[in-house]
Design a protein around this motif. Structure first.
Motif, PDB file in Angstrom:
ATOM      1  N   LEU A  18       0.817  -1.214   0.000  1.00 21.01           N
ATOM      2  CA  LEU A  18       0.000   0.000   0.000  1.00 21.01           C
ATOM      3  C   LEU A  18       0.852   1.266   0.000  1.00 21.01           C
ATOM      4  O   LEU A  18       0.378   2.335  -0.405  1.00 21.01           O
ATOM      5  CB  LEU A  18      -0.919   0.017   1.228  1.00 21.01           C
ATOM      6  CG  LEU A  18      -2.043  -1.022   1.279  1.00 21.01           C
ATOM      7  CD1 LEU A  18      -2.828  -0.874   2.567  1.00 21.01           C
ATOM      8  CD2 LEU A  18      -2.976  -0.883   0.071  1.00 21.01           C
ATOM      9  N   PHE A  22       3.155   3.245  -6.647  1.00 16.94           N
ATOM     10  CA  PHE A  22       2.472   2.702  -7.823  1.00 16.94           C
ATOM     11  C   PHE A  22       1.432   1.703  -7.349  1.00 16.94           C
ATOM     12  O   PHE A  22       1.514   1.181  -6.238  1.00 16.94           O
ATOM     13  CB  PHE A  22       3.461   2.047  -8.801  1.00 16.94           C
ATOM     14  CG  PHE A  22       4.389   1.044  -8.167  1.00 16.94           C
ATOM     15  CD1 PHE A  22       4.047  -0.292  -8.086  1.00 16.94           C
ATOM     16  CD2 PHE A  22       5.612   1.446  -7.654  1.00 16.94           C
ATOM     17  CE1 PHE A  22       4.892  -1.226  -7.499  1.00 16.94           C
ATOM     18  CE2 PHE A  22       6.480   0.530  -7.059  1.00 16.94           C
ATOM     19  CZ  PHE A  22       6.117  -0.804  -6.988  1.00 16.94           C
ATOM     20  N   ASP A  23       0.462   1.437  -8.208  1.00 13.55           N
ATOM     21  CA  ASP A  23      -0.667   0.580  -7.843  1.00 13.55           C
ATOM     22  C   ASP A  23      -0.373  -0.860  -8.256  1.00 13.55           C
ATOM     23  O   ASP A  23      -0.287  -1.155  -9.455  1.00 13.55           O
ATOM     24  CB  ASP A  23      -1.935   1.090  -8.528  1.00 13.55           C
ATOM     25  CG  ASP A  23      -3.177   0.314  -8.135  1.00 13.55           C
ATOM     26  OD1 ASP A  23      -3.060  -0.630  -7.327  1.00 13.55           O
ATOM     27  OD2 ASP A  23      -4.261   0.643  -8.645  1.00 13.55           O
ATOM     28  N   SER A  25      -2.302  -3.320  -7.989  1.00 19.54           N
ATOM     29  CA  SER A  25      -3.526  -4.020  -8.379  1.00 19.54           C
ATOM     30  C   SER A  25      -4.252  -3.320  -9.518  1.00 19.54           C
ATOM     31  O   SER A  25      -5.439  -3.574  -9.734  1.00 19.54           O
ATOM     32  CB  SER A  25      -4.469  -4.150  -7.174  1.00 19.54           C
ATOM     33  OG  SER A  25      -4.855  -2.870  -6.697  1.00 19.54           O
ATOM     34  N   ARG A  26      -3.548  -2.458 -10.247  1.00 16.97           N
ATOM     35  CA  ARG A  26      -4.202  -1.702 -11.317  1.00 16.97           C
ATOM     36  C   ARG A  26      -4.754  -2.662 -12.366  1.00 16.97           C
ATOM     37  O   ARG A  26      -4.232  -3.768 -12.575  1.00 16.97           O
ATOM     38  CB  ARG A  26      -3.254  -0.685 -11.933  1.00 16.97           C
ATOM     39  CG  ARG A  26      -2.064  -1.271 -12.675  1.00 16.97           C
ATOM     40  CD  ARG A  26      -1.235  -0.163 -13.347  1.00 16.97           C
ATOM     41  NE  ARG A  26      -2.020   0.573 -14.317  1.00 16.97           N
ATOM     42  CZ  ARG A  26      -2.385   1.840 -14.184  1.00 16.97           C
ATOM     43  NH1 ARG A  26      -2.034   2.532 -13.114  1.00 16.97           N
ATOM     44  NH2 ARG A  26      -3.099   2.431 -15.112  1.00 16.97           N
ATOM     45  N   TYR A  30      -1.529   2.222 -18.778  1.00 11.24           N
ATOM     46  CA  TYR A  30      -1.357   3.643 -18.484  1.00 11.24           C
ATOM     47  C   TYR A  30      -1.774   4.493 -19.681  1.00 11.24           C
ATOM     48  O   TYR A  30      -1.738   4.060 -20.839  1.00 11.24           O
ATOM     49  CB  TYR A  30       0.099   3.952 -18.157  1.00 11.24           C
ATOM     50  CG  TYR A  30       0.575   3.406 -16.839  1.00 11.24           C
ATOM     51  CD1 TYR A  30       0.214   4.021 -15.641  1.00 11.24           C
ATOM     52  CD2 TYR A  30       1.405   2.283 -16.773  1.00 11.24           C
ATOM     53  CE1 TYR A  30       0.663   3.529 -14.416  1.00 11.24           C
ATOM     54  CE2 TYR A  30       1.861   1.793 -15.563  1.00 11.24           C
ATOM     55  CZ  TYR A  30       1.480   2.419 -14.391  1.00 11.24           C
ATOM     56  OH  TYR A  30       1.919   1.925 -13.189  1.00 11.24           O
ATOM     57  N   TYR A  51       3.963  11.541 -11.659  1.00 10.32           N
ATOM     58  CA  TYR A  51       3.875  10.119 -11.298  1.00 10.32           C
ATOM     59  C   TYR A  51       5.058   9.324 -11.851  1.00 10.32           C
ATOM     60  O   TYR A  51       5.697   8.558 -11.117  1.00 10.32           O
ATOM     61  CB  TYR A  51       2.551   9.560 -11.824  1.00 10.32           C
ATOM     62  CG  TYR A  51       2.378   8.076 -11.611  1.00 10.32           C
ATOM     63  CD1 TYR A  51       1.795   7.585 -10.451  1.00 10.32           C
ATOM     64  CD2 TYR A  51       2.793   7.166 -12.579  1.00 10.32           C
ATOM     65  CE1 TYR A  51       1.631   6.219 -10.249  1.00 10.32           C
ATOM     66  CE2 TYR A  51       2.639   5.798 -12.387  1.00 10.32           C
ATOM     67  CZ  TYR A  51       2.064   5.328 -11.226  1.00 10.32           C
ATOM     68  OH  TYR A  51       1.911   3.979 -11.036  1.00 10.32           O
ATOM     69  N   HIS A  78       2.801  -5.614  -9.855  1.00 11.96           N
ATOM     70  CA  HIS A  78       2.496  -4.544 -10.814  1.00 11.96           C
ATOM     71  C   HIS A  78       2.649  -5.032 -12.251  1.00 11.96           C
ATOM     72  O   HIS A  78       1.766  -4.845 -13.096  1.00 11.96           O
ATOM     73  CB  HIS A  78       3.428  -3.349 -10.571  1.00 11.96           C
ATOM     74  CG  HIS A  78       3.355  -2.305 -11.645  1.00 11.96           C
ATOM     75  ND1 HIS A  78       4.076  -2.392 -12.818  1.00 11.96           N
ATOM     76  CD2 HIS A  78       2.631  -1.167 -11.742  1.00 11.96           C
ATOM     77  CE1 HIS A  78       3.808  -1.354 -13.582  1.00 11.96           C
ATOM     78  NE2 HIS A  78       2.935  -0.592 -12.947  1.00 11.96           N
ATOM     79  N   ARG A  81      -0.066  -7.347 -13.412  1.00  2.89           N
ATOM     80  CA  ARG A  81      -1.315  -6.649 -13.722  1.00  2.89           C
ATOM     81  C   ARG A  81      -1.225  -5.937 -15.073  1.00  2.89           C
ATOM     82  O   ARG A  81      -2.205  -5.891 -15.819  1.00  2.89           O
ATOM     83  CB  ARG A  81      -1.652  -5.664 -12.608  1.00  2.89           C
ATOM     84  CG  ARG A  81      -1.934  -6.293 -11.249  1.00  2.89           C
ATOM     85  CD  ARG A  81      -3.024  -7.356 -11.327  1.00  2.89           C
ATOM     86  NE  ARG A  81      -4.273  -6.803 -11.825  1.00  2.89           N
ATOM     87  CZ  ARG A  81      -5.360  -7.512 -12.087  1.00  2.89           C
ATOM     88  NH1 ARG A  81      -5.341  -8.832 -11.907  1.00  2.89           N
ATOM     89  NH2 ARG A  81      -6.455  -6.937 -12.530  1.00  2.89           N
TER      90      ARG A  81
END
Length: 327
Positions: A18, A22-23, A25-26, A30, A51, A78, A81
């Protein structure tokens, strides 16, 4: 029995996932607006806070090959995903009409080859091909600029090239702002292209002309994708070490028919590929000697020859659908 010390470890991993910038679980690829969120052309230092730069700085701070377990897991999640999101992208795009452009990141916007790539990719996009590149500057940017300008008049493309010529190299401070200037002057939502960059080469900015960007941490995954996704063929434009790697990696999968068939390998730039870096005659020699098999090679300076070669391959696909089953 539940081992509470293990639960504490899992909680620590979860908290770390968390915390990264960066995410992990995206669910989508992009967009340039997301990578460059916070960038303002009128604020010289704004790129440092966007970012893309925050993620790159984090990446460097923990090592390109990190020994940090939690960080390694975060990057792996990442990239997984992003890989899944690529599959979603190709639910709406035909793998067999995906064409890759490989070439050097150092190619200047003022280089005649850059201009050739732009107009070639404009034509290919208008013909229904989906253009893919490594998503960076130079020849890669030219790929996506061509796709972005599809459907427009030649004078518009020349105007875009004029605007971009104010910052010929990605080292120039206005390289990114001039790209966004062109995007603002010539907006479009009809044509799409796919860039596949990596934070390993994060010093090379991702081109905002790519409408979809699959940015990976692991360059090996990135290279695998840029060479296996364009089943419609790959065009090799002048480049250096990275482009050479891609040529022979592509040749291997075509030789072994790794996906059941061989896609065209087209070399744009006769003098470059026969004299400066003689990759084409070397591949031709090895093919004639039987060391390589199944390679479909073409060398040309003529964009029309490239277009016809790719169209001929599409005709072969239509005539032999069973040979090209990618399900």
């Amino acid at each position: 029995m539940i081992n509470h010390s293990n639960l504490a470890d899992f909680q620590a991993i979860y908290d770390y996932l968390l915390s990264v910038p960066f995410d992990v679980s995206r669910t989508q690829l992009y967009r340039a607006q997301e990578l460059y969120e916070g960038f303002r052309a009128d604020v010289p230092d704004s790129y440092e806070k966007c970012y893309d730069k925050r993620v790159y700085d984090h990446f460097l701070s923990l090592g390109k090959q990190t020994k940090h377990f939690n960080e390694s897991m975060a990057r792996t999640l990442h990239d997984h995903r992003i890989y899944v999101a690529l599959g979603e992208f190709f639910r709406d795009h035909d793998y067999l009409k995906c064409v890759g452009i490989m070439g050097g990141h150092a190619m200047l916007r003022t280089d005649n080859m850059y201009r050739q790539i732009v107009f070639l990719c404009k034509r290919l996009t208008e013909l229904g091909f989906c253009l893919l590149s490594g998503g960076g500057p130079g020849a890669m940017e030219a790929t996506h600029l061509g796709a972005w300008m599809a459907g427009r008049e030649e004078k518009d493309v020349e105007d875009a090239l004029r605007l971009l010529s104010e910052a010929p190299s990605f080292h120039d401070t206005t390289w990114l702002s001039t790209a966004f200037e062109v995007i603002g002057k010539y907006p479009q939502t009809k044509y799409e292209s796919l860039g596949v960059p990596t934070w390993l080469y994060g010093h090379e900015p991702s081109t905002p002309f790519a409408t979809h960007i699959a940015k990976f941490f692991e360059n090996s995954i990135r290279e695998h994708n840029i060479l296996t996704l364009p089943f419609g063929g790959i065009i090799y434009t002048p480049g250096s070490a990275g482009t050479m790697q891609e040529i022979f990696q592509d040749a291997v999968q075509n030789h072994y028919l790794s996906f059941g068939f061989s896609s065209p390998m087209i070399f744009l730039g006769t003098a470059f590929w026969t004299n400066e870096i003689p990759a084409y005659p070397f591949l031709r020699q090895l093919t004639e000697a039987g060391k390589y098999k199944n390679l479909s090679l073409q060398l040309t300076d003529n964009p029309e020859t490239i277009i016809q070669e790719l169209i001929n391959f599409q005709e072969r696909v239509k005539a032999n659908p069973g040979e090209f089953n990618l399900q």
